[in-house]
Design an enzyme around this catalytic site. Structure first.
Site, PDB file in Angstrom:
ATOM      1  N   GLU A  68    -154.475  28.216 -69.144  1.00  0.00           N
ATOM      2  CA  GLU A  68    -154.508  26.761 -68.927  1.00  0.00           C
ATOM      3  C   GLU A  68    -153.625  26.410 -67.727  1.00  0.00           C
ATOM      4  OE1 GLU A  68    -153.050  25.185 -72.599  1.00  0.00           O
ATOM      5  OE2 GLU A  68    -154.956  24.280 -73.099  1.00  0.00           O
ATOM      6  N   ARG A 105    -158.526  27.687 -73.910  1.00  0.00           N
ATOM      7  CA  ARG A 105    -159.136  26.416 -74.335  1.00  0.00           C
ATOM      8  C   ARG A 105    -160.325  26.042 -73.441  1.00  0.00           C
ATOM      9  NH1 ARG A 105    -153.800  23.839 -75.484  1.00  0.00           N
ATOM     10  NH2 ARG A 105    -153.321  24.293 -77.665  1.00  0.00           N
TER      11      ARG A 105
END
Ligand SMILES: Nc1ncnc2c1ncn2[C@@H]1O[C@H](COP(=O)(O)OP(=O)(O)O)[C@@H](O)[C@H]1O
Ligand SMILES: O=c1ccn([C@H]2C[C@H](O)[C@@H](COP(=O)(O)O)O2)c(=O)[nH]1
Length: 226
Positions: free
Chosen positions: A47, A100
């Protein structure tokens, strides 16, 4: 023989595999990605937290934790943009593992801010329209979601151990809310459409056991699409 075929296909142009590693804050996603980054032919995208902590000298992540009602939309708009940027990057390897996705930004974190009364309705409406436009007009293929399933308590302990400045204000209840949203989405199928099959890996264990589980699931993870 089947295995050899699969491996050949994996190396060929036509077989691309995008696997998103999902889970609560401090569940061990980055550690998992670091482990798989040692494998050749895998691209790992963590991320872009450093961007969320510093966009042109400002820290939207820190601001959001200090005053979620004021800065929640700012952070989630930027998260949405940076995740989209990750999703549309052309793939140069047969397998990409990504931390994610644009889906969890919306279905978990924006949803949590809104449901807890910390994101005003108008902010949530604007963010939602942006999100709907993106998923309708831009292809965001995901082949597999690996869900690192932890208890909120485990995450709370790991979060304290990691000691990221912005996150010092996070109470256990916040991790419980994020956990419940993940469970409703990926396990109970009670909230939003799940964009890919889900592989659940119990992740409360120590590192040694986790690495063992990653090895056990290596093939499923790396050949999700083949
Ligand atoms: N299985 C594990 N057991 C104990 N500590 C762990 C384990 N996996 C990760 N950690 C530690 O917990 C913290 C959070 O892990 P991290 O991989 O950064 O989580 P995430 O990327 O999901 O936020 C880090 O300090 C990391 O070293
Ligand atoms: O959409 C999002 C995604 C993440 N965050 C926050 C949660 C954490 O404080 C950091 C990074 O998460 P990790 O689980 O440690 O990778 O960013 C958010 O607020 N909104």
């Amino acid at each position: 023989e089947k295995q050899i075929d699969k491996n050949k296909k994996l190396k060929s142009e036509e077989c691309h595999d995008l696997c998103c590693i999902s889970g609560n804050i401090a569940s061990g996603k980055t550690t998992c990605l670091e482990y798989f980054s040692k494998t050749s032919d895998i691209e790992v995208l963590t991320e872009p937290v450093s961007k969320w902590r510093n966009v042109q000298g400002c820290n939207p992540l820190g601001l959001m934790y200090q005053d979620p009602s004021r800065w929640g939309l700012t952070l989630q708009t930027y998260v949405q943009l940076t995740m989209l940027d990750r999703h549309v990057l052309p793939m140069s390897t047969p397998v990409r593992m990504m931390e994610r996705s644009i889906y969890s930004a919306k279905y978990i974190f924006a949803e949590n801010l809104y449901k807890s009364g910390k994101m005003p309705e108008v902010d949530f409406a604007v963010l939602s329209e942006w999100f709907e436009w993106i998923i309708k007009n831009i292809a965001i293929p995901v082949d597999l979601i690996v869900y690192l399933q932890t208890s909120p308590q485990t995450c709370y302990e790991r979060l304290k151990q990691r000691c990221r400045d912005e996150e010092k204000v996070i109470p256990l209840e916040y991790l419980e809310s994020i956990h419940n949203l993940y469970e409703d989405w990926l396990i109970h199928h009670k909230s939003f459409e799940v964009p890919a099959p889900v592989l659940v890996i119990p992740a409360d264990h120590d590192l040694k056991k986790m690495l063992h589980q990653y090895e056990e699931n290596r093939e499923k993870i790396l050949m999700a699409h083949c």
